[in-house]
Structure formats: C-alpha cells, structure tokens
Design a protein around this motif. Structure first.
Motif, PDB file in Angstrom:
ATOM      1  N   ALA A   3      18.946  14.481  54.917  1.00 29.67           N
ATOM      2  CA  ALA A   3      17.841  14.329  53.969  1.00 29.67           C
ATOM      3  C   ALA A   3      16.960  15.580  53.944  1.00 29.67           C
ATOM      4  O   ALA A   3      16.296  15.850  52.947  1.00 29.67           O
ATOM      5  CB  ALA A   3      17.005  13.101  54.344  1.00 29.67           C
ATOM      6  N   VAL A   4      16.929  16.310  55.037  1.00 24.21           N
ATOM      7  CA  VAL A   4      16.030  17.470  55.125  1.00 24.21           C
ATOM      8  C   VAL A   4      16.765  18.746  55.511  1.00 24.21           C
ATOM      9  O   VAL A   4      16.135  19.802  55.629  1.00 24.21           O
ATOM     10  CB  VAL A   4      14.890  17.212  56.144  1.00 24.21           C
ATOM     11  CG1 VAL A   4      13.951  16.137  55.637  1.00 24.21           C
ATOM     12  CG2 VAL A   4      15.450  16.841  57.510  1.00 24.21           C
ATOM     13  N   ALA A   5      18.083  18.665  55.705  1.00 20.83           N
ATOM     14  CA  ALA A   5      18.823  19.826  56.212  1.00 20.83           C
ATOM     15  C   ALA A   5      18.666  21.041  55.302  1.00 20.83           C
ATOM     16  O   ALA A   5      18.630  22.183  55.766  1.00 20.83           O
ATOM     17  CB  ALA A   5      20.302  19.478  56.377  1.00 20.83           C
ATOM     18  N   GLU A   6      18.552  20.789  53.987  1.00 17.89           N
ATOM     19  CA  GLU A   6      18.408  21.914  53.069  1.00 17.89           C
ATOM     20  C   GLU A   6      17.144  22.719  53.411  1.00 17.89           C
ATOM     21  O   GLU A   6      17.149  23.947  53.359  1.00 17.89           O
ATOM     22  CB  GLU A   6      18.359  21.387  51.633  1.00 17.89           C
ATOM     23  CG  GLU A   6      18.141  22.433  50.563  1.00 17.89           C
ATOM     24  CD  GLU A   6      19.256  23.481  50.513  1.00 17.89           C
ATOM     25  OE1 GLU A   6      20.417  23.094  50.684  1.00 17.89           O
ATOM     26  OE2 GLU A   6      18.942  24.666  50.318  1.00 17.89           O
ATOM     27  N   LEU A   7      16.072  22.011  53.761  1.00 16.58           N
ATOM     28  CA  LEU A   7      14.825  22.694  54.108  1.00 16.58           C
ATOM     29  C   LEU A   7      14.884  23.301  55.502  1.00 16.58           C
ATOM     30  O   LEU A   7      14.326  24.372  55.745  1.00 16.58           O
ATOM     31  CB  LEU A   7      13.654  21.705  54.046  1.00 16.58           C
ATOM     32  CG  LEU A   7      13.300  21.185  52.654  1.00 16.58           C
ATOM     33  CD1 LEU A   7      12.340  20.012  52.751  1.00 16.58           C
ATOM     34  CD2 LEU A   7      12.685  22.306  51.832  1.00 16.58           C
ATOM     35  N   SER A   8      15.539  22.608  56.433  1.00 13.85           N
ATOM     36  CA  SER A   8      15.520  23.055  57.824  1.00 13.85           C
ATOM     37  C   SER A   8      16.582  24.110  58.097  1.00 13.85           C
ATOM     38  O   SER A   8      16.298  25.157  58.669  1.00 13.85           O
ATOM     39  CB  SER A   8      15.755  21.866  58.762  1.00 13.85           C
ATOM     40  OG  SER A   8      14.938  20.788  58.413  1.00 13.85           O
ATOM     41  N   CYS A   9      17.832  23.789  57.696  1.00 12.84           N
ATOM     42  CA  CYS A   9      18.957  24.647  58.047  1.00 12.84           C
ATOM     43  C   CYS A   9      19.358  25.535  56.868  1.00 12.84           C
ATOM     44  O   CYS A   9      20.080  26.510  57.040  1.00 12.84           O
ATOM     45  CB  CYS A   9      20.161  23.802  58.447  1.00 12.84           C
ATOM     46  SG  CYS A   9      19.771  22.493  59.610  1.00 12.84           S
ATOM     47  N   GLY A  10      18.924  25.142  55.658  1.00 12.02           N
ATOM     48  CA  GLY A  10      19.364  25.848  54.455  1.00 12.02           C
ATOM     49  C   GLY A  10      18.563  27.108  54.192  1.00 12.02           C
ATOM     50  O   GLY A  10      17.983  27.706  55.086  1.00 12.02           O
ATOM     51  N   GLY A  11      18.528  27.494  52.948  1.00 18.31           N
ATOM     52  CA  GLY A  11      17.886  28.745  52.581  1.00 18.31           C
ATOM     53  C   GLY A  11      18.931  29.826  52.410  1.00 18.31           C
ATOM     54  O   GLY A  11      19.951  29.839  53.108  1.00 18.31           O
ATOM     55  N   SER A  12      18.678  30.739  51.474  1.00 16.54           N
ATOM     56  CA  SER A  12      19.699  31.730  51.133  1.00 16.54           C
ATOM     57  C   SER A  12      19.987  32.677  52.289  1.00 16.54           C
ATOM     58  O   SER A  12      21.050  33.267  52.359  1.00 16.54           O
ATOM     59  CB  SER A  12      19.252  32.518  49.906  1.00 16.54           C
ATOM     60  OG  SER A  12      18.013  33.142  50.180  1.00 16.54           O
ATOM     61  N   GLU A  13      19.031  32.818  53.224  1.00 13.62           N
ATOM     62  CA  GLU A  13      19.268  33.685  54.372  1.00 13.62           C
ATOM     63  C   GLU A  13      20.004  32.940  55.488  1.00 13.62           C
ATOM     64  O   GLU A  13      20.388  33.551  56.478  1.00 13.62           O
ATOM     65  CB  GLU A  13      17.934  34.200  54.924  1.00 13.62           C
ATOM     66  CG  GLU A  13      17.133  35.027  53.933  1.00 13.62           C
ATOM     67  CD  GLU A  13      17.841  36.310  53.554  1.00 13.62           C
ATOM     68  OE1 GLU A  13      18.319  36.998  54.474  1.00 13.62           O
ATOM     69  OE2 GLU A  13      17.940  36.598  52.353  1.00 13.62           O
ATOM     70  N   CYS A  14      20.090  31.625  55.350  1.00 11.34           N
ATOM     71  CA  CYS A  14      20.665  30.837  56.441  1.00 11.34           C
ATOM     72  C   CYS A  14      21.915  30.116  55.955  1.00 11.34           C
ATOM     73  O   CYS A  14      22.843  30.762  55.496  1.00 11.34           O
ATOM     74  CB  CYS A  14      19.621  29.869  56.987  1.00 11.34           C
ATOM     75  SG  CYS A  14      18.167  30.714  57.639  1.00 11.34           S
ATOM     76  N   HIS A  15      21.908  28.787  56.011  1.00  9.10           N
ATOM     77  CA  HIS A  15      23.146  28.056  55.775  1.00  9.10           C
ATOM     78  C   HIS A  15      23.260  27.509  54.357  1.00  9.10           C
ATOM     79  O   HIS A  15      24.000  26.572  54.121  1.00  9.10           O
ATOM     80  CB  HIS A  15      23.301  26.953  56.822  1.00  9.10           C
ATOM     81  CG  HIS A  15      23.283  27.492  58.228  1.00  9.10           C
ATOM     82  ND1 HIS A  15      24.295  28.260  58.732  1.00  9.10           N
ATOM     83  CD2 HIS A  15      22.350  27.405  59.206  1.00  9.10           C
ATOM     84  CE1 HIS A  15      24.004  28.615  59.978  1.00  9.10           C
ATOM     85  NE2 HIS A  15      22.829  28.113  60.279  1.00  9.10           N
ATOM     86  N   THR A  16      22.507  28.075  53.424  1.00 10.71           N
ATOM     87  CA  THR A  16      22.746  27.805  52.011  1.00 10.71           C
ATOM     88  C   THR A  16      23.044  29.124  51.321  1.00 10.71           C
ATOM     89  O   THR A  16      22.658  29.364  50.191  1.00 10.71           O
ATOM     90  CB  THR A  16      21.532  27.131  51.339  1.00 10.71           C
ATOM     91  OG1 THR A  16      20.976  26.195  52.241  1.00 10.71           O
ATOM     92  CG2 THR A  16      21.953  26.385  50.085  1.00 10.71           C
ATOM     93  N   GLY A  17      23.729  29.987  52.030  1.00 11.95           N
ATOM     94  CA  GLY A  17      24.045  31.304  51.480  1.00 11.95           C
ATOM     95  C   GLY A  17      25.211  31.247  50.513  1.00 11.95           C
ATOM     96  O   GLY A  17      25.569  30.188  49.999  1.00 11.95           O
ATOM     97  N   SER A  18      25.838  32.387  50.283  1.00 10.84           N
ATOM     98  CA  SER A  18      26.860  32.456  49.245  1.00 10.84           C
ATOM     99  C   SER A  18      28.156  31.802  49.714  1.00 10.84           C
ATOM    100  O   SER A  18      28.542  31.909  50.875  1.00 10.84           O
ATOM    101  CB  SER A  18      27.133  33.913  48.886  1.00 10.84           C
ATOM    102  OG  SER A  18      27.919  34.499  49.902  1.00 10.84           O
ATOM    103  N   PRO A  19      28.854  31.100  48.801  1.00  9.62           N
ATOM    104  CA  PRO A  19      30.135  30.483  49.147  1.00  9.62           C
ATOM    105  C   PRO A  19      31.170  31.534  49.562  1.00  9.62           C
ATOM    106  O   PRO A  19      32.007  31.261  50.421  1.00  9.62           O
ATOM    107  CB  PRO A  19      30.557  29.788  47.852  1.00  9.62           C
ATOM    108  CG  PRO A  19      29.302  29.630  47.064  1.00  9.62           C
ATOM    109  CD  PRO A  19      28.420  30.780  47.439  1.00  9.62           C
ATOM    110  N   GLU A  20      31.099  32.736  48.977  1.00 12.12           N
ATOM    111  CA  GLU A  20      32.084  33.762  49.305  1.00 12.12           C
ATOM    112  C   GLU A  20      32.029  34.120  50.785  1.00 12.12           C
ATOM    113  O   GLU A  20      33.033  34.411  51.416  1.00 12.12           O
ATOM    114  CB  GLU A  20      31.855  35.032  48.472  1.00 12.12           C
ATOM    115  CG  GLU A  20      32.141  34.883  46.990  1.00 12.12           C
ATOM    116  CD  GLU A  20      31.088  34.064  46.275  1.00 12.12           C
ATOM    117  OE1 GLU A  20      29.897  34.173  46.656  1.00 12.12           O
ATOM    118  OE2 GLU A  20      31.447  33.294  45.372  1.00 12.12           O
ATOM    119  N   LEU A  21      30.821  34.098  51.328  1.00 16.13           N
ATOM    120  CA  LEU A  21      30.679  34.429  52.746  1.00 16.13           C
ATOM    121  C   LEU A  21      30.747  33.178  53.628  1.00 16.13           C
ATOM    122  O   LEU A  21      30.421  33.221  54.797  1.00 16.13           O
ATOM    123  CB  LEU A  21      29.346  35.150  52.980  1.00 16.13           C
ATOM    124  CG  LEU A  21      29.253  36.537  52.334  1.00 16.13           C
ATOM    125  CD1 LEU A  21      27.832  37.064  52.420  1.00 16.13           C
ATOM    126  CD2 LEU A  21      30.207  37.501  53.020  1.00 16.13           C
TER     127      LEU A  21
END
Lengths: 345, 415
Positions: free
Chosen positions: B94-112
């Motif tokens: 429910a909150v992983a996008e805010l906690s673990c995500g972010g473009s610098e973290c684990h919501t980065g580019s699919p290619e990488l």
C-alpha cells in the motif's frame, strides 16, 4: 528608602482593605505577571519558530526536542497563555461579583473586557501557529464562522485568512497578528487599563467604614506582596511546564482537507458544542458576540449599585448583573463539559 | 513578610532544581543528516540499537525517514511514529511506492530492471490470480481458467502480445461479498492468507511481513513482535516456506489446513508428503534457481503459477543435444554483476561465463568453469555444487518432455 523605578509604578500608599487577597484574588496582578511571562517566553520562541507551512511544525519540534530548555520555554508559553485566560476570567468575575464595574470604573471595565477578548484572540492565533493536525479543525471551522457573517463575512474572511481558503498566507497573517498586531493593541489597552486603575482611585472603592482615614499600606509593602506572588507564580508555572508538555501533533499535511474530528481549543469548546445544535452564524458568531455585548452593557444598562454597598463581595444592588453573569458562566461551563466528554456518553 | 519571601525564594530554587532534573531526564537528540535528504533526523536517539538494514541502504545515506516516514524531529514516541508509512513495515504494497519507490530507487527504468515496485504488483504473489481463478472456475463463477480477478485491481505493465496470448490485460479486485457461491465466499474469507498484502497466519513458521519485506526480510521462526531490521536478496528457503509448502486447502470445508507434520530435517521440511522431488530441490534454496521475474513479475499479468514460472530442469542442466544457455560478462554494467554485488560471498567478474535462462535472466551463481564444466555456488549457504549436464549423460528422455515430472520419474529421491 528612596522608591525605585518599580516602586514608582505604584501609588505611594493604597487602602489596606483594597489589597486583601480574599477581595482581589490577585487575579489582576497575576494577569500582568502571566502577560510578562508570555512576552519573554514568546520572544525566545521567535528566535527558532519559522512561520511557513513547511517549517512551522518541524521548527516547533526542534524547539521542543533539540533546543536546550526549548521544550520548557514552549511549555511555559503555553501554560502561561492558558492560565491567562483562566486568571483574566476570574478577574472579570471578581469585578462583576464585587460590583467594581460601576461608575466611575465602568469605562475601565470595558477596557478590561477588551483585554480579555484580546487574550482569547492571542490564544487562538498562537494555537494556530502550531500548524499541525491538532489545530486543523479549529482553523478551518473557526475561520469559516467569519465567513458566515452576513454581508461582511466573505470580505472579513479574506482579511483574516489572506485568501479565499486556508493557505500559506494564512499562517503569515496569524503570525503577524499574534506577535505584532494583537500584542501592540494589548500593550496600549493594557497600559491604559492600569493607568485607569490609579486614575479611578484604586481597584475598588473601600467599604463605607473604611472610606475616611482608612488603614493604608505603602508601595514598599505592595511591591513586596507582588514579589511574593511572583515567586509563587513562577514556581507553580515552572513545575507545570516541566512536567506537563504542551500539545503537539504531526505537521498539517493538507490544510484544506476535511477532518471529521472536531477539536476546538478548550476555551472555545462551548462554541464547538453550540455549533452542533444550530446555524454557524447564530451559534458560532452571534451568541459569543452577544455574551460579550451583554457583559459590556452591564454597567450602562443596569441601575447603579448604591455606594454604601460597594467594597465587599456580592452587593445587593448588583443582584441582577450577578445572576446574569452566573447563568452565563454556568451555561458556558456546562457546554464546555458536554463538549469535552467523550462522544457517545 | 520577609520570611515569606525567603521561604518562597527557597521554594523557587528547589523548583528550579527539580525542573533542571526533569529536563535532563528527557532524551537528548542524536542527530544524523542523511546525505540523500540533507534533513536532520533524531530517530537514532531512541533507535541506536537497530542494525543497519542492509549494506545497500547505509544509514549515513538513507537515514530512517526516507523509507519509514515519521516525524524526524520528534523525541516523543507517539508523535514521532504518528506519520510512519505502513507502521513497522514501510514496504507494505500500500505504501511501497512511497517508501521503496521513486525514480532514483526501485521505481526506476524498466530497461535497468529498476521498476520492482511496479512489477511486483503484477506478479502472482501479489495478484494471487491463479488460486482465485481456480476456485471461481471450480464453483462456476467463471467459464474458463483465464484470470479475471486479483487481490487488488491491477493493470498489466505490458499488454498481451497478439490474439493467441491469453495473459490478461487487467484484473478486477476480487470481492468475496459480491460472489454468489458460498464456497467462493468462504475461500475469500478463509484462504487469502499468503499473498503479498495478507497478514500471515499466526505461528512462528508463518511469520513474515507484507509487501517487499515478505521475502526480503527473512522472519520465519522469529517472534512476530520482534521484527527484523534487515533487507536482503539472500532469501533462505525457510522464508519461501512461510507461504509455500505450509499446508493445503480443504475444498470440502473451504478452509486452509496447515500441515500437521513437524519436519526434523530439510528434506522433510521441503515438500508435501505425496510430492516427488530431486536432490537439488531440497538441498538448494529456491532463489538459487528461480529468478527475479518469476518471483517479482515481469510486467505481464499471468493466469496461474505455471505460466509465470518458467525455469525448468533444463535451464541448468541443458538437454540431450544442448548445454545450458550462457553469457560471458562483457563489462561492469552487466546486471549479473549488480546482482552479485549484493552477495559478496559469490565472486563474479567481467569475463566470467554464467548460465542464463531462456528469457536471458542471469543465473549469476552458476558459472562455467575454464574446463567447460558448470558449478553452482548456493546463494545462502555458499556450497559449491558441480552441475551435471544431460548432454552426454546417457539420459533417455524424450526431448519433448521437459516438465519436472518426467525428470522425477528417474531422479526423484525416495523418502
């Protein structure tokens, strides 16, 4: 002994019966004392408090938890402010229940009433400066009352809030009113009030048997008594501030968001309770305003109390005023208790 | 009067001493300023005893608030914790996008391969679509075994490819209250205990957190009240067993029946009594062979586990006429090196040849040695296993029959 600056702030002598604690309750003096504590502690808080929506909450947390004695100073400021409302209220009741509001003191009574209302506004603006989740309801609901006033409401609201809804400008306005606008008015009216006490011949006329050649105390004795009261006041205030922290919640995330949890500051709980039963304007603006106006009109509309009855508690000639005020006090206390009770009981 | 003033003064001095004593009793802030946020945090004033969560998340870079939220400057527990994300577990989906995500973290580019938070929402461990579909189909709530429902409504990151691709484009939220068959309703109430959003069943054997930490914070066997402050990619099989191999659905009562045996060794810990399995399946850990995309999804929605799980015996052992697929690491940017970096016990460097899956995912702990043979180093236990090949072994398999049950016919371990 030559009188010092502080002695010179007092009359050379005053009638002993006028300065008895059981007559004055020390409430006027303690109001001055608490105001001084508020000015000093408030000035210290200003060095750290940052009046922006993003920084208000964190800066208060920093004051509370990092700054040496910062939490103590904040608690002192908070408790002095709460006590000021209580003590000024007791002072107001003392003046009414001893009949001291009648001519020639009725203009000073009005000044005192203005000071009391100012202290409520100062308390409310200071409360809002926390800018945390705990104040959101009071900020939104309280200021919406302004909007409910016919004709002038919307304009007055923009004046108070700095926009058509709560915004960063709102915090700036409340901050400016709290540390400058209201304080300046308070200082002027307060100085006037104290000046008028002397000009009107002391805090009250003594009882008839004491009016000619009464027993008197000197300004030295008076200052000593004030000193003693101050020592006791500081002791109590320090202990309260050290052990009971002022409320603090998580910083407000979205000021415009609705909150179901109605929580007015304790001195407006009675208004919060009134709002549950009726229209915002009539319950939230008209009735509180009417209470103030009724209080202000007492010395002007009711017959004067015979001079022979003055100088003691509950003069017979002031019965009607005493009953009106007692009913108001009971109603306000009752509504406050109702609002403070947990819902559902 | 003078006596009273002296007495009051003495009282005031005493009160001041009490006040100083009280103020000094309050916790003193321990201030850190994580480099990634640049904002002071006082959390360590009380939490100095917590171990660093992982080598990839050093406290001096991340601090606490970046992941956990909370009031960074509060030293009063209720206030400090009042705005924490996900309570004790900021990786809850429910909150992983805010906690673990972010473009610098684990919501980065699919290619990488840095879009974990988005991908994991499409994985079967999050959607639980296979079990829901199977039950709804069994009791007539849907006409075929194409998934329609998931734990939460979810869109595929990648749409199905072509008309013959039966993978769903999107799934609706499964709502037991809207189901008509009582068994499907009962399934919804009794059996949804092992997807990534579900709180685990009581008992140390089932103990896990939710979201990312369900797998990456190995907690089985521990007291649920003492959660571990650890994130790792070295996930032991015991953590997988918090959900897998832990019992069966009883389709007559429509409830979940936990396994009743208490295993004494790893072989018996691993599988259901009737299942067949080979040595590698109880000596290795699940993560030694199964890949990130199998566990965390690849952006497609799948109808069931068999569709998403594609690693087979042949992935490591090859077939009669082919060795396993391999890749030689050409440079430092290879994903295999990034993955191996998280596990310092397994040396891997540019120039090494590793096995890859049919979908080109690296099995970076399975290398080809200079003599041409293959060796696996287990990720959790660091044991070196030679990996025998089918090719040239005398195996008599039918090349068309690569599913594990065909291999088990000869290679199953007898209990």
């Amino acid at each position: 002994m030559r009188p010092s600056f502080f002695h010179h702030l007092h009359p050379p002598t005053i009638p002993a019966r006028q300065s008895r604690l059981r007559y004055t309750l020390g409430a006027g003096g303690y109001s001055v004392f608490l105001s001084l504590v508020l000015v000093v502690s408030g000035a210290l808080l200003m060095f750290y408090y940052i009046p922006t929506p993003e920084q208000a909450g964190p800066s208060i947390q920093m004051i509370t938890f990092l700054v040496p004695f910062g939490g103590l100073i904040r608690n002192l400021h908070y408790w002095a402010a709460q006590l000021l409302v209580v003590v000024a209220g007791i002072h107001l009741l003392r003046v009414i229940f001893t009949g001291a509001y009648t001519a020639p003191r009725r203009f000073n009574y009005l000044l005192g009433l203005i000071l009391f209302v100012l202290s409520l506004f100062l308390d409310f603006t200071g409360y809002v400066l926390r800018w945390d989740e705990g104040v959101r309801w009071a900020l939104v609901a309280g200021t919406n009352l302004v909007q409910s006033i016919p004709r002038i409401g919307p304009g007055l609201y923009r004046l108070v809030m700095g926009g058509t809804q709560p915004s960063p400008a709102t915090l700036t306005r409340f901050y400016a009113w709290h540390i400058f606008g209201l304080v300046v008015i308070m200082l002027i009216v307060g100085a006037w009030h104290i000046f008028r006490v002397r000009r009107d011949g002391g805090i009250a006329v003594p009882p008839p048997d004491q009016r000619h050649a009464p027993e008197r105390i000197s300004r030295f004795e008076l200052v000593r008594r004030e000193g003693l009261a101050t020592l006791i006041g500081i002791t109590v205030l320090l202990l309260v501030a050290a052990f009971i922290p002022a409320p603090l919640a998580a910083p407000m995330s979205d000021v415009t968001a609705q909150t179901a949890d109605a929580r007015a500051p304790w001195f407006f709980l009675w208004v919060q309770q009134l709002l549950k039963v009726g229209d915002a304007f009539w319950m939230g603006v008209f009735i509180p305003l009417a209470v103030i106006i009724i209080l202000g009109c007492l010395p002007y509309l009711l017959p004067a109390i015979p001079s022979t009855e003055l100088g003691r508690w509950f003069p017979r000639g002031g019965r009607l005023a005493q009953i009106i005020v007692a009913v108001l006090v009971v109603a306000i206390l009752g509504l406050t208790i109702l609002a403070a009770l947990p819902t559902g009981t | 009067m003078k006596q009273r003033i002296v007495a009051a003064s003495v009282l005031l001095v005493l009160a001041m001493l009490v006040v100083v004593w009280q103020v000094n009793r309050l916790p003193r802030p321990v201030v850190i300023t994580p480099t990634l946020t640049g904002q002071e945090e006082y959390c360590l004033s009380c939490h100095a005893d917590l171990p660093e969560i992982s080598a990839s998340h050093p406290i001096e870079s991340f601090g606490c608030v970046l992941c956990h939220g909370g009031e960074r400057l509060a030293l009063e527990a209720d206030l400090a914790h009042s705005t924490m994300r996900g309570g004790r577990n900021p990786s809850d989906l429910a909150v992983a996008e805010l906690s673990c995500g972010g473009s610098e973290c684990h919501t980065g580019s699919p290619e990488l391969h840095r879009d974990h938070v988005a991908r994991v929402q499409t994985s079967l461990q999050a959607t639980y679509a296979g079990a829901i579909t199977s039950i709804r189909y069994t009791y007539g709530a849907q006409a075929d075994l194409t998934a329609q429902k998931a734990i939460s409504a979810v869109q595929a990151l990648h749409p199905p490819e072509g008309a013959s691709d039966s993978r769903p484009r999107a799934l609706d939220a499964f709502n037991p209250a809207k189901e008509t068959h009582p068994f499907v309703q009962a399934f919804g109430e009794n059996c949804l205990t092992c997807h990534l959003q579900a709180e685990p069943l009581p008992g140390a054997a089932y103990n896990r957190l939710t979201g990312c930490a369900a797998c990456h914070t190995p907690s089985t066997g521990r007291d649920p009240e003492q959660p571990l402050h650890q994130l790792t990619t070295v996930i032991p099989y015991t953590q997988c067993n918090a959900c897998h191999n832990r019992g069966n659905y009883d389709l007559r009562q429509m409830n979940f029946v936990p396994r009743s045996d208490s295993s004494s060794d790893r072989m018996h810990d691993y599988y259901q009594p009737i299942a067949q399995f080979t040595r590698c399946e109880f000596e290795l850990d699940c993560v030694d062979c199964h890949t990130r995309q199998e566990a965390m999804g690849n952006g497609y929605l799948y109808n069931n586990q068999a569709e998403q799980q594609y690693v087979q015996c042949k992935t490591c052992h090859g077939t009669l006429d082919a060795a396993p697929l391999t890749r030689t690491i050409q440079d430092e940017t290879d994903i295999a090196l990034r993955l191996a970096y998280l596990n310092p016990d397994i040396p891997l460097q540019v120039g090494d040849t590793i096995v890859v899956t049919e979908q080109d995912e690296p099995l970076w702990n399975l290398r080809q040695l200079p003599d041409g043979s293959f060796e696996m180093i287990t990720k959790v236990t660091q044991v070196r296993y030679p990996v025998p090949l089918v090719m040239g072994s005398g195996c008599t398999q039918n090349p068309e029959q690569q599913e594990s049950n065909y291999c088990h016919a000869c290679h199953a371990v007898q209990r």
